[in-house]
Design a protein around this motif. Structure first.
Motif, PDB file in Angstrom:
ATOM      1  N   LYS A  34     -54.773  58.874  14.198  1.00  0.00           N
ATOM      2  CA  LYS A  34     -53.701  59.648  14.820  1.00  0.00           C
ATOM      3  C   LYS A  34     -53.011  60.580  13.833  1.00  0.00           C
ATOM      4  O   LYS A  34     -52.333  61.525  14.244  1.00  0.00           O
ATOM      5  N   HIS A  35     -53.165  60.335  12.541  1.00  0.00           N
ATOM      6  CA  HIS A  35     -52.560  61.213  11.539  1.00  0.00           C
ATOM      7  C   HIS A  35     -53.234  62.580  11.487  1.00  0.00           C
ATOM      8  O   HIS A  35     -52.723  63.489  10.843  1.00  0.00           O
TER       9      HIS A  35
ATOM     10  N   ARG B 171     -58.307  63.513  20.377  1.00  0.00           N
ATOM     11  CA  ARG B 171     -57.867  64.716  21.078  1.00  0.00           C
ATOM     12  C   ARG B 171     -58.261  64.614  22.539  1.00  0.00           C
ATOM     13  O   ARG B 171     -59.445  64.603  22.866  1.00  0.00           O
TER      14      ARG B 171
ATOM     15  N   ILE C 281     -54.375  64.401  14.292  1.00  0.00           N
ATOM     16  CA  ILE C 281     -54.379  65.100  15.579  1.00  0.00           C
ATOM     17  C   ILE C 281     -53.988  66.558  15.359  1.00  0.00           C
ATOM     18  O   ILE C 281     -52.980  66.859  14.707  1.00  0.00           O
ATOM     19  N   ASP C 282     -54.784  67.460  15.915  1.00  0.00           N
ATOM     20  CA  ASP C 282     -54.492  68.882  15.717  1.00  0.00           C
ATOM     21  C   ASP C 282     -53.696  69.494  16.868  1.00  0.00           C
ATOM     22  O   ASP C 282     -53.190  70.609  16.740  1.00  0.00           O
ATOM     23  N   SER C 283     -53.595  68.763  17.978  1.00  0.00           N
ATOM     24  CA  SER C 283     -52.861  69.295  19.135  1.00  0.00           C
ATOM     25  C   SER C 283     -52.026  68.189  19.763  1.00  0.00           C
ATOM     26  O   SER C 283     -52.352  67.667  20.829  1.00  0.00           O
ATOM     27  N   PRO C 284     -50.951  67.782  19.119  1.00  0.00           N
ATOM     28  CA  PRO C 284     -50.124  66.695  19.677  1.00  0.00           C
ATOM     29  C   PRO C 284     -49.388  67.150  20.929  1.00  0.00           C
ATOM     30  O   PRO C 284     -48.990  68.312  21.052  1.00  0.00           O
ATOM     31  N   TRP C 285     -49.236  66.216  21.867  1.00  0.00           N
ATOM     32  CA  TRP C 285     -48.513  66.488  23.116  1.00  0.00           C
ATOM     33  C   TRP C 285     -47.197  65.721  23.080  1.00  0.00           C
ATOM     34  O   TRP C 285     -47.128  64.576  23.536  1.00  0.00           O
ATOM     35  N   SER C 286     -46.211  66.327  22.532  1.00  0.00           N
ATOM     36  CA  SER C 286     -44.926  65.658  22.337  1.00  0.00           C
ATOM     37  C   SER C 286     -44.327  65.243  23.682  1.00  0.00           C
ATOM     38  O   SER C 286     -44.121  66.071  24.571  1.00  0.00           O
TER      39      SER C 286
ATOM     40  N   GLN D 294     -62.372  63.107  21.974  1.00  0.00           N
ATOM     41  CA  GLN D 294     -61.335  62.079  21.923  1.00  0.00           C
ATOM     42  C   GLN D 294     -61.720  60.963  20.960  1.00  0.00           C
ATOM     43  O   GLN D 294     -60.873  60.452  20.229  1.00  0.00           O
TER      44      GLN D 294
ATOM     45  N   THR E  26     -55.369  68.988  11.638  1.00  0.00           N
ATOM     46  CA  THR E  26     -54.008  68.461  11.490  1.00  0.00           C
ATOM     47  C   THR E  26     -53.027  69.403  12.163  1.00  0.00           C
ATOM     48  O   THR E  26     -53.374  70.529  12.531  1.00  0.00           O
ATOM     49  N   TYR E  27     -51.812  68.904  12.311  1.00  0.00           N
ATOM     50  CA  TYR E  27     -50.704  69.715  12.809  1.00  0.00           C
ATOM     51  C   TYR E  27     -49.490  69.386  11.962  1.00  0.00           C
ATOM     52  O   TYR E  27     -49.143  68.216  11.791  1.00  0.00           O
TER      53      TYR E  27
END
Length: 1068
Positions: free
Chosen positions: A581-582, A769, A584-589, A764, A352-353
């Motif tokens: 999607k809840h 991811r 994701i440990d490395s989101p790419w904003s 992925q 998570t993030y």
């Protein structure tokens, strides 16, 4: 009388025949003040020492000394001590001490004498010195070995015998002391801080304080560290009296955190009693420990925490450390359908993030837990790579803002080699994260295996000693001791930016999982465990006895958290879907926003850019005439310049232009691996070394443009597993970067197979991811033996997620849609231009996919393996298939055979074809992108030569290479006239077209078109299957036969096999 006794005593000690002038040297020094020192005893015979007033002065000094030895100058103190014990005339005097501070670990001999209340009658004998040295030995013994008898095990199983445990530490240092000596006072050396402000302590008190420090609930291993500064820092943190004191509000906060940790597991046990969750029971202190490290580090300036951990306790950490919404966790137990993409993973593997406010420090922090498979410790290098990337992109060159925390199990920490490999990255310039906090959840068992059977070292943490990381063992049932250790660990990392290990010695209340029975294998251990109270109860009782909290307050804290859990549980019952999607440990904003998901930017560049990069890459350092370049490199640079001027590139130059053009566009490029700076085959030379000055280097591609992005090229340690994992973590952080790992030889990737299988190929799908990581794997059969030939192309193709029996629709966006749907890209380029484009395409795509490239060895210098600038400039692009362009392409009807191949074997084939004078009869096409398979271009190429037979030629053995992957896909591309997806849909909807056929009977001839009709039911040969089977074209294999070994070790056999391969491929 005192004067008479003094003079009489001194004179009586003079031996017979002593000259008068020598006797006078005992008694007088002239009229001086008390603080004055006597003159040096040089040429005493000529010194007018004794005069009319000296006897009064000596008596005055002596009287003052008897009352308080410290009231006179130290030199008088020494003089009187020596004189009273019978020193010869002229020997009682010693030089006064210097005014400078004594150097570390040097103590004046006069300070060694034990202090007594009465007159100093005892001499500074050899025994006094020996006793002080023994005391110093005792202190050092506790600092070195005190941990070995510490009360670390909450189960009381691994506890030393109380009768002998002190002797295990002090050994023979206590032999010279009697019981009465325990109350003697000794001056403390500078190597300890147990005295606080006191300079002397009795031996009894010295031992007590040392045992309180090193032998209670904390065991400190640090004396192997070769830095005196660091050792003294640790001594002070643990030895200073009162250092572990906690304020009442701190204790209440600790109890509240323990309550949440315990309550979370108890709640899940009640609500989901039959579910695996790998709970934290027995080590509930982990949650307060992690939060204390985070709180302390946040107060010291850390803003982001990247964490990795195994499955035990992961859900608790997600909830109570990261503050993951409880509803998201509970829905994972309910078993709902997913509402988005991906296959998902079990709940105790998810990451998570979170961004949240740290209420203790009132600062905003970022928390990420990296997803991890069941392969324990596998995520360690991934966490380190992600941490390093965050530090790099935030300009955190000292690691003050980003911190990695790694959690371990005891059996895995000592048993998994990746732990050792990751530790050895910790001090490397391009891999260091400037210190990691390691926390070991030491259950004292691995699944069902006793530590006596799972490791050879005394502690599971001994691997950390190789990098001089201090190790703090602590009894997990002593929460206050754990908090102190966590504070020291955070301070250590902040001060020295080095790794540190916290060993939480605990137990596992349940079996390996909640439905496992541990009494089968550990009956005695679990008999004890079932009698133990949870640590939260023990600590609550302690605080109630201290008057810090009341029983009512404890209940209120428990009930409050119970209500939070129950409310979240009820909310989870209303959910109908879960979303991958809840987690994701490395989101790419912002990366995906505003982009057409099926449109890539062009990969060709302006010719001026190619010239500029090529010329800079072919030149010595500018404005550095004194930079001495190796003569062999000067020849390489000159040959590069000749190619640039001829508008041609070889492999190394094409790669440099891909890197340089991305750098010009602001894309960071990082190339990592063994010997990548020079290149395994001495072709790259991205770093020039001054031949006369050590450590003087020039990074060519880092100096192309004044405003370019940074270029990192770094030789790694001799590790594949850890370094590949590190680069994967680095690639997860920033999608606008090209991160590349190159194997020294392609087959070396198999020691990193865990990262490839568990993270890269499936990441992925499991964890949503994405990663654009590139793997460069030197590959080719060149007579170098079994271990330096194959990169095991077949393994990567086997893990490719495209169905060989489904022919995709040939739409306008077919090529990019294939890339979007696949899990990774596998290619074997044969030209520098295609290599240039495929590297740039990694950044041009609107999404990110891993790229696995089979890279050449002999082609690096092959005269035909060159490309023109025209193939790299604007409007050029990556070619998935390179068709025949020779005489055979000009007369399609005359072509008797079409050979498809990939990689280096193409150059062997065209040379043999030329020698056989078959250039107009045999067409050779190159499949550059093997996966996803280019159905459209392959079919187009086959249709171009309708009368030709088809051959797939490869240099690998038949059971290896691409053959097993391409064979069914060729069949699908050539012989299926309909898209299988449409036919499946019609059939499954109950179409009457097929009458009473079963699903099996209808689809068998589609799935296995080469099978005999006798393999299926008679009524399956309807018009559909007849249509499919008519005019069927098959692809024949040409290459080495099946073999268990990738290549022969005999050069002669290699040449014979290659000759046979070429004959078989070209024989009409």
């Amino acid at each position: 009388m005192n004067r008479a006794r003094m003079v009489s005593k001194l004179l009586s000690q003079a031996p017979p025949g002593t000259p008068l002038v020598a006797v006078r040297a005992w008694l007088g020094v002239g009229a001086r003040g008390k603080a004055s020192a006597p003159p040096p005893p040089t040429a005493l015979a000529a010194e007018p020492f004794l005069n009319g007033s000296s006897s009064n002065y000596v008596e005055e000094m002596y009287t003052a000394w008897l009352q308080d030895p410290k009231s006179v100058h130290q030199s008088w103190d020494t003089f009187f001590r020596n004189a009273t014990r019978g020193a010869q005339p002229g020997q009682a005097y010693t030089s006064p001490p210097t005014l400078a501070e004594p150097t570390p670990h040097h103590v004046p001999l006069s300070a060694l004498a034990p202090i007594s209340a009465g007159p100093p009658a005892a001499a500074l004998s050899q025994k006094t010195i020996d006793d002080h040295l023994a005391v110093q030995g005792i202190i050092r013994a506790y600092q070195i070995r005190g941990h070995s008898i510490a009360n670390l095990d909450p189960l009381g199983i691994n506890t030393p015998d109380p009768k002998n445990k002190r002797s295990l530490v002090v050994r023979n240092y206590m032999d010279q002391f009697q019981e009465a000596d325990l109350d003697r006072s000794f001056t403390l050396p500078m190597s300890t801080f147990i005295g606080g402000n006191e300079k002397t302590l009795t031996l009894r008190e010295i031992i007590k304080r040392l045992e309180d420090t090193y032998c209670r609930s904390i065991g400190v291993e640090f004396m192997f560290i070769n830095s005196l500064e660091q050792c003294n820092w640790i001594r002070q943190k643990f030895e200073t009296p009162g250092v572990m004191h906690m304020e009442p509000q701190e204790k209440r906060l600790l109890l509240a955190r323990l309550t949440r940790s315990h309550g979370f597991e108890a709640f899940l046990a009640r609500k989901f009693s039959s579910e695996k969750r790998f709970g934290l029971e027995g080590c509930e202190i982990l949650i307060p420990a992690m939060k204390q490290v985070i709180d302390r580090s946040t107060s010291l300036g850390v803003e982001s925490f990247v964490m990795g951990m195994p499955h035990r306790g992961r859900l608790n950490v997600l909830s109570n450390v990261c503050r993951k919404p409880l509803e998201h966790i509970f829905t994972q137990f309910i078993g709902l359908d997913t509402g988005d993409e991906g296959s998902g993973d079990v709940k105790y593997h998810l990451g998570t993030y979170q961004e949240r406010l740290n209420r203790v420090t009132n600062k905003n922090i970022r928390l990420a837990i990296v997803a991890n498979p069941s392969h324990l410790e596998a995520c360690n290098p991934v966490v380190q790579g992600k941490t390093r990337a965050e530090q790099f992109y935030h300009g955190d060159s000292e690691g003050n803002k980003v911190l990695s925390i790694l959690l371990h199990g005891d059996a895995a920490f000592s048993g998994q080699g990746i732990v050792y490999e990751t530790f050895h990255l910790s001090e490397l310039p391009q891999y260091t994260t400037h210190g990691t906090v390691h926390i070991v959840v030491n259950n004292q068992i691995g699944f069902t295996t006793d530590p006596r059977m799972s490791r050879s070292s005394p502690y599971c943490t001994d691997v950390a000693r190789v990098v001089n990381a201090p190790i703090f063992h602590v009894n997990a049932d002593d929460p206050e001791a754990v908090m102190h250790v966590c504070n020291v660990a955070a301070d250590w990392r902040n001060t020295f930016h080095k790794d540190v290990v916290i060993d939480l010695v605990c137990y596992r209340r349940n079996g390996h999982n909640e439905i496992d029975e541990p009494m089968f294998t550990q009956p005695l251990m679990y008999t004890r465990i079932r009698k133990l109270k949870p640590v939260v109860e023990l600590f609550a009782e302690k605080l109630m006895n201290e008057g810090v909290v009341t029983k009512q307050e404890v209940k209120e804290v428990t009930d409050k958290y119970e209500k939070i859990l129950e409310d979240a549980f009820q909310a989870a019952q209303t959910e109908t879907q879960v979303f991958n999607k809840h987690w994701i440990d490395s989101p790419w904003s912002g990366f995906f926003e505003g982009k057409d998901p099926l449109k890539a930017t062009p990969t060709g560049v302006h010719e001026d850019t190619l010239f500029h990069i090529g010329r800079r890459f072919s030149s010595v350092p500018p404005n550095a005439s004194d930079f001495v370049v190796h003569r062999g490199l000067l020849r390489i640079l000159n040959s590069r310049m000749e190619m640039v001027n001829a508008r041609t590139v070889d492999w190394a130059l094409g790669e440099a232009m891909a890197f340089g053009s991305l750098l010009k566009e602001g894309i960071h490029v990082r190339l990592s691996g063994q010997d990548v700076e020079r290149g395994t085959f001495s072709h790259r030379h991205h770093i020039l070394h001054h031949q006369k000055v050590d450590k003087s280097q020039y990074n060519i591609l880092a100096n192309l443009y004044p405003d370019q992005a940074p270029y990192t090229v770094c030789n790694s340690s001799l590790s594949e597993y850890a370094v590949l994992g590190f680069e994967l973590g680095f690639s997860m952080t920033n999608p606008n970067a090209l991160v590349i790992w190159e194997a020294q030889f392609g087959d070396f990737n198999n020691t990193a197979q865990c990262i490839i299988d568990q993270f890269i190929s499936s990441g992925q799908s499991k964890w949503i991811r994405q990663s654009g990581l590139v793997l460069l794997l030197p590959h080719g059969m060149e007579g170098m033996g079994p271990e330096h030939s194959s990169a095991r192309l077949e393994r990567f193709l086997q893990m490719t997620a495209d169905d060989p029996d489904i022919l995709p629709a040939f739409t306008e966006d077919f090529a990019i849609r294939q890339l979007s749907d696949i899990n990774w890209i596998i290619a074997n380029c044969s030209t520098p231009a295609n290599y240039f484009h495929i590297l740039r395409r990694q950044i041009a795509l609107p999404f990110r996919k891993p790229l696995v490239l089979m890279t050449p060895k002999s082609l690096l210098r092959h005269p035909d393996a060159k490309s023109s600038f025209d193939e790299m400039t604007e409007k050029s692009e990556f070619q998935r298939v390179i068709p025949e362009r020779g005489p055979a392409s000009e007369n399609h009807q005359n072509v008797k055979r079409v050979i498809f191949c990939s990689g280096k074997v193409y150059y062997d084939l065209i040379a043999a074809r030329k020698d056989a004078n078959l250039e107009d009869k045999i067409a050779i096409s190159r499949v550059e992108q093997i996966a996803p398979f280019p159905y459209d271009l392959v079919k187009q190429e086959c249709l171009k030569y309708p009368g030709a037979d088809l051959v797939w030629a490869q240099e690998e053995h038949k059971n290896m290479g691409a053959w097993s992957y391409v064979q069914p896909r060729f069949a699908t591309a050539l012989n299926q006239e309909r898209h299988l997806t449409n036919e499946i849909q019609r059939h499954t909807q109950g179409s009457v077209e097929h009458g009473s056929q079963s699903w099996y009977e209808y689809w068998f001839p589609w799935l296995f078109p080469t099978s005999s009709p006798t393999d299926v039911a008679a009524d399956s040969t309807d018009s559909q299957s007849s249509t499919i089977s008519s005019h069927k074209r098959v692809v024949r294999y040409a290459g080495r036969p099946a073999s268990p070994s990738p290549a022969t070790g005999s050069k002669k056999t290699h040449i014979r096999e290659l000759k046979q391969l070429l004959e078989d491929a070209l024989a009409l």
